[in-house]
Design a protein around this motif. Structure first.
Motif, mmCIF file in Angstrom:
data_model
loop_
_atom_site.group_PDB
_atom_site.id
_atom_site.type_symbol
_atom_site.label_atom_id
_atom_site.label_comp_id
_atom_site.label_asym_id
_atom_site.label_seq_id
_atom_site.Cartn_x
_atom_site.Cartn_y
_atom_site.Cartn_z
ATOM 1 N N ARG A 147 0.997 -1.234 0.105
ATOM 2 C CA ARG A 147 -0.022 -0.113 -0.070
ATOM 3 C C ARG A 147 0.734 1.236 0.073
ATOM 4 N NH1 ARG A 147 -3.371 -0.453 5.131
ATOM 5 N NH2 ARG A 147 -1.498 -1.962 5.912
ATOM 6 N N PHE A 148 2.013 1.295 0.665
ATOM 7 C CA PHE A 148 2.542 2.523 0.819
ATOM 8 C C PHE A 148 4.078 2.690 0.500
ATOM 9 C CE2 PHE A 148 -0.413 1.921 4.540
ATOM 10 C CZ PHE A 148 -1.180 2.876 4.330
ATOM 11 N N ARG A 149 4.734 1.652 0.010
ATOM 12 C CA ARG A 149 6.195 1.416 -0.626
ATOM 13 C C ARG A 149 7.207 2.432 0.510
ATOM 14 N NH1 ARG A 149 3.212 -0.960 -3.492
ATOM 15 N NH2 ARG A 149 3.519 -1.563 -5.754
ATOM 16 N N SER A 150 7.253 1.869 1.608
ATOM 17 C CA SER A 150 7.957 2.579 2.421
ATOM 18 C C SER A 150 7.607 3.822 3.190
ATOM 19 C CB SER A 150 9.276 2.536 1.903
ATOM 20 O OG SER A 150 10.193 1.475 2.017
ATOM 21 N N ASN A 151 6.517 4.233 2.919
ATOM 22 C CA ASN A 151 6.137 5.571 3.478
ATOM 23 C C ASN A 151 4.673 5.573 3.900
ATOM 24 O OD1 ASN A 151 6.681 8.488 4.136
ATOM 25 N ND2 ASN A 151 5.574 9.143 2.022
ATOM 26 N N PRO A 152 4.428 4.581 4.922
ATOM 27 C CA PRO A 152 3.194 4.586 5.450
ATOM 28 C C PRO A 152 2.888 5.748 6.197
ATOM 29 C CG PRO A 152 4.226 3.174 6.628
ATOM 30 C CD PRO A 152 5.365 3.685 5.510
ATOM 31 N N PRO A 153 1.823 6.379 6.520
ATOM 32 C CA PRO A 153 1.375 7.458 7.428
ATOM 33 C C PRO A 153 1.540 6.852 8.858
ATOM 34 C CG PRO A 153 -0.485 6.909 6.228
ATOM 35 C CD PRO A 153 0.398 6.191 5.480
ATOM 36 N N LEU A 154 1.845 7.481 9.771
ATOM 37 C CA LEU A 154 1.825 6.808 11.337
ATOM 38 C C LEU A 154 0.488 6.721 11.781
ATOM 39 C CD1 LEU A 154 4.585 8.932 13.168
ATOM 40 C CD2 LEU A 154 4.754 6.515 12.058
ATOM 41 N N SER A 155 -0.628 7.245 11.183
ATOM 42 C CA SER A 155 -1.914 7.055 11.429
ATOM 43 C C SER A 155 -2.391 5.710 10.974
ATOM 44 C CB SER A 155 -2.876 8.491 10.861
ATOM 45 O OG SER A 155 -2.560 8.174 9.588
ATOM 46 N N ALA A 156 -1.700 5.092 10.136
ATOM 47 C CA ALA A 156 -2.021 3.789 9.618
ATOM 48 C C ALA A 156 -1.699 2.866 10.597
ATOM 49 C CB ALA A 156 -1.626 3.776 8.289
ATOM 50 N N ILE A 157 -0.257 2.920 10.908
ATOM 51 C CA ILE A 157 0.398 2.119 11.975
ATOM 52 C C ILE A 157 -0.415 2.200 13.266
ATOM 53 C CG2 ILE A 157 2.674 1.670 13.035
ATOM 54 C CD1 ILE A 157 2.437 1.401 10.080
ATOM 55 N N GLU A 158 -0.785 3.392 13.701
ATOM 56 C CA GLU A 158 -1.550 3.382 14.792
ATOM 57 C C GLU A 158 -2.957 2.868 14.767
ATOM 58 O OE1 GLU A 158 -2.270 6.997 17.926
ATOM 59 O OE2 GLU A 158 -2.741 7.542 15.938
ATOM 60 N N SER A 159 -3.607 2.849 13.705
ATOM 61 C CA SER A 159 -4.691 2.032 13.601
ATOM 62 C C SER A 159 -4.659 0.575 13.628
ATOM 63 C CB SER A 159 -5.520 2.552 12.340
ATOM 64 O OG SER A 159 -6.709 1.881 12.159
ATOM 65 N N GLU A 160 -3.399 0.137 13.160
ATOM 66 C CA GLU A 160 -3.433 -1.285 12.767
ATOM 67 C C GLU A 160 -2.577 -1.996 13.858
ATOM 68 O OE1 GLU A 160 -1.435 -2.246 8.986
ATOM 69 O OE2 GLU A 160 -2.806 -0.711 7.901
ATOM 70 N N ALA A 161 -1.636 -1.212 14.752
ATOM 71 C CA ALA A 161 -0.975 -1.651 15.796
ATOM 72 C C ALA A 161 -1.221 -0.648 17.009
ATOM 73 C CB ALA A 161 0.483 -1.835 15.517
ATOM 74 N N PRO A 162 -2.376 -0.804 17.391
ATOM 75 C CA PRO A 162 -2.524 0.404 18.523
ATOM 76 C C PRO A 162 -1.740 0.231 19.646
ATOM 77 C CG PRO A 162 -4.056 -1.331 18.386
ATOM 78 C CD PRO A 162 -3.604 -1.565 17.262
ATOM 79 N N GLY A 163 -1.108 -0.851 20.024
ATOM 80 C CA GLY A 163 -0.157 -1.235 21.288
ATOM 81 C C GLY A 163 1.181 -0.605 20.880
ATOM 82 N N VAL A 164 1.388 -0.235 19.646
ATOM 83 C CA VAL A 164 2.898 0.203 19.514
ATOM 84 C C VAL A 164 3.056 1.534 19.971
ATOM 85 C CG1 VAL A 164 4.623 0.304 17.600
ATOM 86 C CG2 VAL A 164 3.452 -1.700 17.639
ATOM 87 N N ASP A 165 4.186 2.036 20.567
ATOM 88 C CA ASP A 165 4.682 3.503 20.703
ATOM 89 C C ASP A 165 5.144 4.062 19.421
ATOM 90 O OD1 ASP A 165 5.450 5.577 22.104
ATOM 91 O OD2 ASP A 165 7.175 4.752 23.251
ATOM 92 N N LEU A 166 4.559 4.941 19.225
ATOM 93 C CA LEU A 166 4.950 5.510 18.038
ATOM 94 C C LEU A 166 5.685 7.186 18.291
ATOM 95 C CD1 LEU A 166 2.120 4.803 15.675
ATOM 96 C CD2 LEU A 166 4.380 3.856 15.762
ATOM 97 N N SER A 167 5.930 7.332 19.527
ATOM 98 C CA SER A 167 6.263 8.619 19.908
ATOM 99 C C SER A 167 7.624 8.982 19.217
ATOM 100 C CB SER A 167 6.380 8.897 21.424
ATOM 101 O OG SER A 167 7.255 7.920 22.075
ATOM 102 N N TRP A 168 8.681 8.031 19.114
ATOM 103 C CA TRP A 168 9.903 8.301 18.605
ATOM 104 C C TRP A 168 9.940 8.661 17.235
ATOM 105 C CZ3 TRP A 168 13.520 4.308 16.135
ATOM 106 C CH2 TRP A 168 14.708 4.993 16.242
ATOM 107 N N PHE A 169 9.264 7.896 16.301
ATOM 108 C CA PHE A 169 8.852 7.832 15.163
ATOM 109 C C PHE A 169 8.518 9.299 14.529
ATOM 110 C CE2 PHE A 169 8.806 3.230 15.866
ATOM 111 C CZ PHE A 169 9.799 2.907 14.973
#
Length: 335
Positions: free
Chosen positions: A54-76
């Motif tokens: 879907r994203f070719r190495s550039n997924p929006p962090l909102s997509a990551i947050e939606s699919e993996a809600p337990g992952v801390d994305l603060s650093w990214f």
């Protein structure tokens, strides 16, 4: 450390099947949940509907947050991706959101290590000599559970070197790298278990990657990686590390840089910054059990004349950002 030469007669059937799925016909690939994409002229199977598809190495962090809600994305959120041309269009850094690894550092024959580094690289970096005739190699097994390139396992075998442009003072240089958490090496071997990871690594970074079965499993006391010989389908290397009980949850940033030769023959460097969320170390030989059989990787490792294990790292949780290669001259003050 225990090194044996017991031939393993049975391969890892499921892992071997996944390794060779990319060679099947398009109908089989589609049925297996993959779709074919082009990367620099290579037809590569990727997980249909996965992050890379879907994203070719550039997924929006909102997509990551939606699919993996337990992952801390603060650093990214504090890291900026830039579009780069690395033989194909990509983005740097590449994000690895949820991962684990084990690493063992062994002494090895210094002259053999020198002989394995290309002359142009050896002119800029050399193996660190920890005592007469002995250098160091790091063996790391990675499980990338969720990243921009979907998920895959990887085994890295690297020579520990000085930083480009700095003096090689052996143990003093090693101590300095340990204190700064800024390590340097030359990558010798880098097998992976997905074609996506292989093509991106070879085309984009000119790294010594090949496709083979890499199975990770664990039990109550250990993490075990079994690496299949890509020619025979038999288990070639077994790397087992203890689950250390005294893990620290103090967040630690570690940088691992590598010097390499680019596709155009020019020297390059690359690096990854890891955010270690849970980690522990040991110097006990009982922390690692390494089995070397008769395949190509094991035979190569035997040629290094591995000796004492000097450090073991157990990192059950970490995140990482891998940066695209740059010309080495850009960080050398003498250039």
């Amino acid at each position: 450390m225990k090194i044996s030469s017991i031939a393993v007669m049975a391969g890892i059937l499921m892992n071997t099947a996944s390794v060779f799925a990319w060679a099947a016909n398009p109908a089989e690939i589609k049925e297996a949940g993959f779709t074919m994409i082009d990367i620099a002229g290579h037809e590569v199977p990727v997980a249909a509907g996965g992050l890379y598809d879907r994203f070719r190495s550039n997924p929006p962090l909102s997509a990551i947050e939606s699919e993996a809600p337990g992952v801390d994305l603060s650093w990214f959120r504090g890291l900026k991706k830039t579009k780069v041309d690395i033989g194909f269009e990509s983005y740097s850094p590449n994000f690895y959101y949820k991962n684990n690894r084990i690493t063992a550092v062994f002494t090895a024959d210094l002259e053999r290590l020198r002989a394995l580094i290309p002359a142009e690289v050896l002119d800029k970096v050399q193996p660190l000599q920890v005592w007469p005739g002995r250098g160091l190699v790091a063996l790391t097994a990675y499980a990338y559970e969720y990243c921009d390139n979907d998920s895959y396992n990887e085994i890295a075998l690297s020579i520990v070197t000085n930083e480009p442009g700095s003096s090689n003072l052996g143990p003093i240089s090693l101590f300095g790298q340990s204190m700064s958490k800024d390590f340097w090496g030359y990558v010798l071997k880098l097998p992976v278990n997905t074609e996506l990871a292989r093509v991106r690594g070879v085309v984009g970074y000119n790294l010594p990657k090949w496709l083979t079965g890499i199975d990770r499993r664990d039990n109550d006391t250990s993490v075990i990686f079994e690496i299949v010989d890509h020619e025979t389908g038999k288990v070639d290397v077994v790397f087992e590390g203890r689950k250390l009980g005294d893990t620290s949850d103090e967040i630690e940033l570690v940088t691992n840089g590598f010097t390499n030769v680019g596709h155009d023959g020019a020297l390059t460097y690359g690096y990854a910054v890891s955010r270690q969320l849970s980690h522990a170390t040991s110097t006990s030989a009982d922390s690692v059990n390494l089995t070397l059989n008769e395949g190509s990787l094991a035979t190569f490792m035997k040629s290094l004349k591995l000796g004492r294990m000097v450090k073991y790292e157990y990192v059950p949780q970490f995140q990482s950002a891998l940066y695209a290669p740059e010309p080495l001259k850009s960080i050398l003050a003498t250039e």
